[in-house]
Motif scaffolding. Structure first.
Motif, PDB file in Angstrom:
ATOM      1  N   GLY A 779       0.813  -1.206   0.000  1.00 24.20           N
ATOM      2  CA  GLY A 779       0.000   0.000   0.000  1.00 24.20           C
ATOM      3  C   GLY A 779       0.847   1.255   0.000  1.00 24.20           C
ATOM      4  O   GLY A 779       0.557   2.220  -0.708  1.00 24.20           O
ATOM      5  N   VAL A 780       1.918   1.247   0.805  1.00 20.23           N
ATOM      6  CA  VAL A 780       2.802   2.409   0.843  1.00 20.23           C
ATOM      7  C   VAL A 780       3.495   2.581  -0.493  1.00 20.23           C
ATOM      8  O   VAL A 780       3.656   3.711  -0.997  1.00 20.23           O
ATOM      9  CB  VAL A 780       3.835   2.252   1.983  1.00 20.23           C
ATOM     10  N   GLU A 781       3.912   1.475  -1.097  1.00 24.29           N
ATOM     11  CA  GLU A 781       4.585   1.538  -2.395  1.00 24.29           C
ATOM     12  C   GLU A 781       3.651   2.094  -3.461  1.00 24.29           C
ATOM     13  O   GLU A 781       4.048   2.883  -4.318  1.00 24.29           O
ATOM     14  CB  GLU A 781       5.075   0.148  -2.785  1.00 24.29           C
ATOM     15  N   ARG A 782       2.350   1.686  -3.399  1.00 24.40           N
ATOM     16  CA  ARG A 782       1.382   2.120  -4.397  1.00 24.40           C
ATOM     17  C   ARG A 782       1.097   3.612  -4.291  1.00 24.40           C
ATOM     18  O   ARG A 782       1.018   4.319  -5.310  1.00 24.40           O
ATOM     19  CB  ARG A 782       0.083   1.324  -4.254  1.00 24.40           C
ATOM     20  N   HIS A 783       0.943   4.113  -3.062  1.00 25.48           N
ATOM     21  CA  HIS A 783       0.523   5.510  -2.875  1.00 25.48           C
ATOM     22  C   HIS A 783       1.687   6.463  -2.649  1.00 25.48           C
ATOM     23  O   HIS A 783       1.508   7.679  -2.730  1.00 25.48           O
ATOM     24  CB  HIS A 783      -0.459   5.602  -1.704  1.00 25.48           C
ATOM     25  N   GLY A 784       2.853   5.930  -2.336  1.00 24.27           N
ATOM     26  CA  GLY A 784       4.031   6.766  -2.199  1.00 24.27           C
ATOM     27  C   GLY A 784       3.898   7.813  -1.116  1.00 24.27           C
ATOM     28  O   GLY A 784       3.279   7.579  -0.061  1.00 24.27           O
ATOM     29  N   PRO A 785       4.455   9.007  -1.314  1.00 26.05           N
ATOM     30  CA  PRO A 785       4.428  10.062  -0.287  1.00 26.05           C
ATOM     31  C   PRO A 785       3.024  10.489   0.124  1.00 26.05           C
ATOM     32  O   PRO A 785       2.839  11.060   1.190  1.00 26.05           O
ATOM     33  CB  PRO A 785       5.179  11.223  -0.954  1.00 26.05           C
ATOM     34  N   SER A 786       2.020  10.201  -0.737  1.00 25.94           N
ATOM     35  CA  SER A 786       0.655  10.616  -0.400  1.00 25.94           C
ATOM     36  C   SER A 786      -0.015   9.661   0.583  1.00 25.94           C
ATOM     37  O   SER A 786      -1.181   9.857   0.930  1.00 25.94           O
ATOM     38  CB  SER A 786      -0.191  10.717  -1.672  1.00 25.94           C
ATOM     39  N   THR A 787       0.705   8.641   1.029  1.00 30.20           N
ATOM     40  CA  THR A 787       0.134   7.721   2.017  1.00 30.20           C
ATOM     41  C   THR A 787      -0.343   8.491   3.239  1.00 30.20           C
ATOM     42  O   THR A 787      -1.407   8.219   3.791  1.00 30.20           O
ATOM     43  CB  THR A 787       1.173   6.662   2.430  1.00 30.20           C
ATOM     44  N   VAL A 788       0.431   9.454   3.666  1.00 27.47           N
ATOM     45  CA  VAL A 788       0.020  10.322   4.770  1.00 27.47           C
ATOM     46  C   VAL A 788       0.579  11.711   4.500  1.00 27.47           C
ATOM     47  O   VAL A 788       1.759  11.871   4.195  1.00 27.47           O
ATOM     48  CB  VAL A 788       0.494   9.771   6.136  1.00 27.47           C
ATOM     49  N   GLU A 789      -0.272  12.712   4.608  1.00 26.48           N
ATOM     50  CA  GLU A 789       0.116  14.088   4.320  1.00 26.48           C
ATOM     51  C   GLU A 789      -0.358  15.008   5.445  1.00 26.48           C
ATOM     52  O   GLU A 789      -1.330  14.713   6.140  1.00 26.48           O
ATOM     53  CB  GLU A 789      -0.487  14.560   2.992  1.00 26.48           C
ATOM     54  N   GLY A 790       0.336  16.106   5.611  1.00 29.53           N
ATOM     55  CA  GLY A 790      -0.082  17.140   6.554  1.00 29.53           C
ATOM     56  C   GLY A 790       0.285  16.872   8.000  1.00 29.53           C
ATOM     57  O   GLY A 790      -0.291  17.484   8.905  1.00 29.53           O
ATOM     58  N   VAL A 791       1.253  16.002   8.234  1.00 24.01           N
ATOM     59  CA  VAL A 791       1.657  15.725   9.613  1.00 24.01           C
ATOM     60  C   VAL A 791       2.179  17.002  10.276  1.00 24.01           C
ATOM     61  O   VAL A 791       2.077  17.162  11.502  1.00 24.01           O
ATOM     62  CB  VAL A 791       2.723  14.605   9.648  1.00 24.01           C
ATOM     63  N   GLU A 792       2.714  17.910   9.521  1.00 25.87           N
ATOM     64  CA  GLU A 792       3.249  19.145  10.090  1.00 25.87           C
ATOM     65  C   GLU A 792       2.171  20.000  10.747  1.00 25.87           C
ATOM     66  O   GLU A 792       2.475  20.930  11.502  1.00 25.87           O
ATOM     67  CB  GLU A 792       3.953  19.967   9.005  1.00 25.87           C
ATOM     68  N   HIS A 793       0.904  19.683  10.485  1.00 25.49           N
ATOM     69  CA  HIS A 793      -0.190  20.442  11.086  1.00 25.49           C
ATOM     70  C   HIS A 793      -0.583  19.915  12.474  1.00 25.49           C
ATOM     71  O   HIS A 793      -1.429  20.524  13.133  1.00 25.49           O
ATOM     72  CB  HIS A 793      -1.416  20.415  10.168  1.00 25.49           C
ATOM     73  N   LEU A 794      -0.002  18.805  12.893  1.00 25.49           N
ATOM     74  CA  LEU A 794      -0.296  18.237  14.215  1.00 25.49           C
ATOM     75  C   LEU A 794       0.660  18.876  15.222  1.00 25.49           C
ATOM     76  O   LEU A 794       1.739  18.363  15.506  1.00 25.49           O
ATOM     77  CB  LEU A 794      -0.144  16.715  14.192  1.00 25.49           C
ATOM     78  N   LEU A 795       0.257  20.004  15.770  1.00 22.68           N
ATOM     79  CA  LEU A 795       1.174  20.882  16.488  1.00 22.68           C
ATOM     80  C   LEU A 795       1.642  20.323  17.830  1.00 22.68           C
ATOM     81  O   LEU A 795       2.687  20.730  18.331  1.00 22.68           O
ATOM     82  CB  LEU A 795       0.503  22.251  16.705  1.00 22.68           C
ATOM     83  N   LYS A 796       0.909  19.416  18.436  1.00 22.75           N
ATOM     84  CA  LYS A 796       1.270  18.868  19.753  1.00 22.75           C
ATOM     85  C   LYS A 796       1.898  17.479  19.655  1.00 22.75           C
ATOM     86  O   LYS A 796       2.152  16.846  20.686  1.00 22.75           O
ATOM     87  CB  LYS A 796       0.029  18.792  20.653  1.00 22.75           C
ATOM     88  N   LEU A 797       2.173  17.037  18.460  1.00 25.83           N
ATOM     89  CA  LEU A 797       2.655  15.667  18.258  1.00 25.83           C
ATOM     90  C   LEU A 797       4.020  15.458  18.913  1.00 25.83           C
ATOM     91  O   LEU A 797       4.958  16.230  18.705  1.00 25.83           O
ATOM     92  CB  LEU A 797       2.747  15.370  16.761  1.00 25.83           C
ATOM     93  N   LYS A 798       4.124  14.368  19.739  1.00 26.84           N
ATOM     94  CA  LYS A 798       5.364  14.045  20.425  1.00 26.84           C
ATOM     95  C   LYS A 798       5.982  12.739  19.947  1.00 26.84           C
ATOM     96  O   LYS A 798       7.193  12.571  20.030  1.00 26.84           O
ATOM     97  CB  LYS A 798       5.120  13.962  21.936  1.00 26.84           C
TER      98      LYS A 798
END
Length: 878
Positions: A779-798
């Motif tokens: 699945g990751v190979e098929r979708h590439g970088p678009s597998t997950v986007e916008g992580v930079e918007h999770l401001l409290k992520l530890k």
């Protein structure tokens, strides 16, 4: 109940005795009028002694040997009186419950009652003589304790007036250290005039409520200090001892700092002790390091640290000292489950209702107070701030063990030879830790233990003893770390332990092999009695070990509130009678009868239900029928008091009943936790989840996830933990939107999918701390970088945990998995907050994902569960 009715460490069992004496004077025992006058005398005298004991508690360190001995005599006498009362109440209850048949049976019952009454009357006379003797000594002690108090208030007011006058025109700066009570601050603050000079007062305290009170409950002025981290601990330590050149000393210093636990006072004290030595040697440093865990009571060079800890202990409220001392029963560095500890406190009688509040709630408030005072260290905290597990610092453990032994509260024994002096001292609680090392042996004991109230057994050695000797036992806690083939623990004699309230038998071996069916023969086996109906006071029964058979009359126990059985256990028919039950763990749907599945709905006090389907093989149709009945019972429970429903079975079946039945009225939405992600697979996120607005934890599996599904979950106002398991590959990209009503409090989010295909918008999940992505390398190979986007918007992520599953162990599979790892690492690394990132490659997990082209079978869209039964009625789809 007022504060004076709470149990203190000095009175021990005193309040319990006073309550039982009051019971003997009640209506139920009016037929025993001849002895009620004697009982009233005992109650009055013991009440007076209790008042003196509480006064002695405040000057514990100043007591002379004669007064200490008197205090121990009172405690021992109170235990003896309670034993006599308990035995009388048990015998009286047995006489009234015997179903004698005919004239002869009634005569026998009458004679037994007379004999019981006569024996107790004789005991009362003996106790009265004993109490009189001890009471005379009490009068002499009272004379010694008298102190002039008439001018105390005037002296305090004069001092306050003098300080205020001195500071009236001055700018001042004060640090008031270690305030233990809000009322104390109420007096101290009167000494500081508000003279508009820009003066400052700083206070320190271990108690959060005191801190808030000193700042007029303006939270922005409260600074909560944390223990020093490793770097600052080392900096403080070596600033005192100087540079260390020898590698062995460096290694010992690491262990010392670990034992100091980041406490600045402990670090400075130990560093000062090392500096004071005439030479710097490995032997001396090892000695000091070892002294930290076991020699506080004998090593005079540590007296300063002991005094500091002793000060903290002495300033605890009376009601907390007993609870803290009880923790001395656990081994060093042992991780304690909070819920287990609270149940033991209740079983011991340490907890009483306050203003009608439930004893479990009161026990939890005591725990929180000890944690706020740093006497208990939380090791596992849930996302809502609740402590799940804890431990105590080694130094505090040494202190409370010393206090326990001094006051004959508890004795720690490491071998059978140590049992003899402990039992001769008539100590009421024993912690026995046995470990024969590599060559495991079976330890047998034939010791007389009629006075023991609590017995905790920890270790690797199988321990056999005569249960018949434990006639006063309330708490029996066995934690067996062995694992010999065909190990058996025979508990059949517990049927005679009439005062037993808490029974927990667990084994590390069971935990080790519990998921490996081929090793089942190595699991220890627990043998329970056929009948345990006489255990009228039993509140907790817990075991993760295999049980030969459950007692057939367990369903008749009137006080059983917590029942934890191993997976695959068949409960006797008639569980509908277990009205007191609040927690039921590992209820096996496949193993229990249809009558039990139906009767489950009548357990209206049940708050926590953990179920499984692992005990027996069932056909698909059989499973569907059983689950249908089970779910209908669950729906009824949710309308009562059920708050937590979870399952750990990995069966991945669709719910056989239409779950629209979970649509409830506003007054019925009590569900706080629903975790069935690995058990049921829903077509879509059910609409009824949006109505359970108290949900703080949700784990479910779905065939498809659509945008409106995630939008529905985003509106749950109390959701802290979310696990979404998507069984098919995604059809569309899912967007987690920003805004004021989307996942406002969510702190943990796990998504398990062939490929998540997630986009986090600006403002999405504003409080998210931990993100767990579980995906397939295809699945990751098929979708590439678009597998997950916008992580930079999770401001409290530890923290970000990524699990990548791949098929096979060949080089090509591993290459693709490594490629998927690089793709996701690049997607996450754009986050500017630099969260901790852990990536794990997992093989042989392909059955967790259905790899499909993206459309459902037959080309039809997957529908949600219906939502027609708005009134909460159950609808079934045949």
């Amino acid at each position: 109940m007022a504060a004076e009715a709470l149990v203190s460490v000095s009175t021990g069992v005193m309040n319990s005795v006073l309550e039982k004496l009051a019971t003997l004077m009640g209506e139920e025992y009016t037929k025993h009028k001849s002895m009620q006058r004697e009982v009233a005398f005992l109650k009055d005298e013991l009440g007076s002694m209790d008042a003196v004991l509480k006064k002695l508690e405040s000057i514990e360190e100043e007591l002379d040997p004669q007064t200490r001995e008197w205090k121990n005599q009172v405690m021992e006498m109170a235990f003896h009186i309670e034993d006599c009362i308990d035995n009388f109440m048990h015998e009286s209850g047995e006489d009234s419950n015997r179903g004698g048949v005919g004239f002869v049976g009634k005569i026998a019952q009458y004679i037994n009652a007379l004999r019981t009454r006569h024996q107790f009357a004789n005991q009362i006379q003996q106790l009265k003589t004993l109490v009189k003797d001890v009471s005379e000594r009490r009068k002499r002690i009272i004379k010694k304790l008298k102190m002039p108090q008439a001018t105390h208030t005037d002296e305090v007011q004069d001092l306050i007036d003098s300080i205020r006058e001195y500071l009236r025109e001055k700018r001042y700066f004060f640090v008031i250290d270690d305030i233990w009570d809000e009322s104390v601050w109420g007096i101290i603050r009167c000494a500081f005039p508000e003279n508009q000079q820009g003066s400052k007062v700083i206070t320190t305290t271990r108690i959060e409520m005191v801190a808030k009170a000193t700042c007029n409950f303006q939270h922005e002025f409260v600074y909560k200090m944390s223990p020093l981290d490793d770097q600052n601990s080392r900096k403080l330590f070596f600033s005192r001892v100087g540079q260390v050149d020898l590698q062995p000393l460096e290694e010992i210093s690491i262990e010392i700092l670990k034992k100091c636990g980041g406490l600045p006072l402990a670090i400075v004290s130990i560093a000062s002790l090392l500096v004071s030595q005439p030479t710097r040697s490995v032997t001396q440093w090892k000695y000091v390091c070892n002294s930290l865990s076991s020699n506080l009571r004998t090593n005079p060079t540590l007296e300063g640290m002991r005094q500091v800890l002793n000060l903290s202990y002495n300033n605890l409220p009376h009601r907390l000292k007993t609870c803290l001392l009880y923790i001395a029963m656990y081994p060093e560095d042992y991780i304690i489950v909070k819920a287990d500890l609270l149940r033991q406190w209740v079983a011991e009688g340490f907890i009483h209702k306050v203003h009608g509040q439930d004893t479990n709630k009161v026990a939890e408030s005591y725990f929180n107070e000890l944690a706020n005072m740093n006497m208990i260290q939380p090791t596992n905290i849930w996302y809502d701030g609740q402590v799940i597990e804890c431990k105590v610092h080694d130094m505090i453990l040494d202190l409370i063990r010393l206090k326990s032994e001094e006051q004959k509260f508890l004795s720690v024994v490491e071998n059978l030879q140590g049992m003899i002096p402990a039992l001769q001292s008539k100590v009421r609680r024993i912690f026995l830790q046995l470990d024969c090392g590599a060559n495991e042996c079976i330890v047998q004991a034939s010791l007389s233990m009629p006075y023991i109230r609590s017995l905790a057994l920890f270790g690797k050695s199988p321990f056999k003893f005569s249960m018949y000797e434990l006639k006063s036992i309330r708490v029996l806690n066995v934690h067996y770390e062995g694992g010999l083939i065909a190990d058996r623990i025979d508990l059949t004699p517990i049927s005679n332990l009439f005062h037993l309230r808490y029974l927990s038998i667990n084994s590390e071996t069971k935990k080790k092999y519990m998921s490996i069916s081929s090793q089942k023969e190595k699991m220890p086996i627990l043998i329970l009695p056929t009948l345990i109906g006489d255990l009228k006071h039993l509140e907790t029964l817990e075991s993760c070990m295999d049980i030969t058979a459950m007692p057939c009359d367990i369903v008749h126990l009137p006080c059983l509130m917590y029942l934890h059985v191993p997976m695959g256990t068949r409960l006797p028919d008639g569980i509908r009678r277990m009205k007191a039950l609040r927690t039921l763990v590992n209820f096996d749907v496949h193993m229990n009868s249809v009558g039990n599945l139906t009767g489950l709905s009548e357990l209206t006090n049940l708050e926590f239900l953990d179920f499984c389907c692992d005990g027996a093989e069932r056909t698909t149709s059989q499973h569907a029928i059983l689950m249908d009945i089970f779910w209908c019972s669950v729906v009824k429970l949710i309308r009562c008091n059920l708050k937590h429903l979870c399952s750990s079975s990995n069966i991945f079946c669709p719910p056989s009943v239409e779950l629209a039945s979970l649509v409830t009225s506003n007054t019925e939405r009590n569900l706080e936790s629903l975790h069935v992600a690995a058990t049921w697979t829903f077509p879509r996120v059910p609409i009824w989840t949006g109505q359970h607005r108290k949900l703080s934890q949700l784990g479910i599996a779905v065939e498809r996830l659509m945008q409106e599904d995630i939008d529905l979950l985003a509106k749950l106002p109390n959701l802290l933990y979310l696990w979404l398991w998507i069984r098919n590959s995604p059809e569309i990209r899912i967007t987690v939107r920003g805004g004021e009503v989307t996942f406002q409090v969510l702190k943990f989010f796990r998504i398990t999918s062939f490929a998540p295909c997630l986009t986090f918008m600006v403002g999405a999940m504003p409080k998210l701390q931990k993100l767990n992505l579980q995906a397939h390398e295809h699945g990751v190979e098929r979708h590439g970088p678009s597998t997950v986007e916008g992580v930079e918007h999770l401001l409290k992520l530890k923290q970000v945990d990524i699990d990548i599953y791949f098929e096979g162990a060949d080089t090509e599979s591993q290459r693709r998995a490594a490629g998927a790892e690089a793709i996701l690492m690049n997607a996450i690394s754009v986050y500017p907050g630099h969260p901790s990132i852990k990536i794990r490659l997992q093989s042989n997990m392909e059955h967790y994902f259905k790899i499909s082209s993206g459309s459902s079978e037959g080309g039809e869209e997957v529908a949600r569960q219906p939502n027609d039964a708005v009134d909460g009625s159950t609808t079934t789809d045949g």
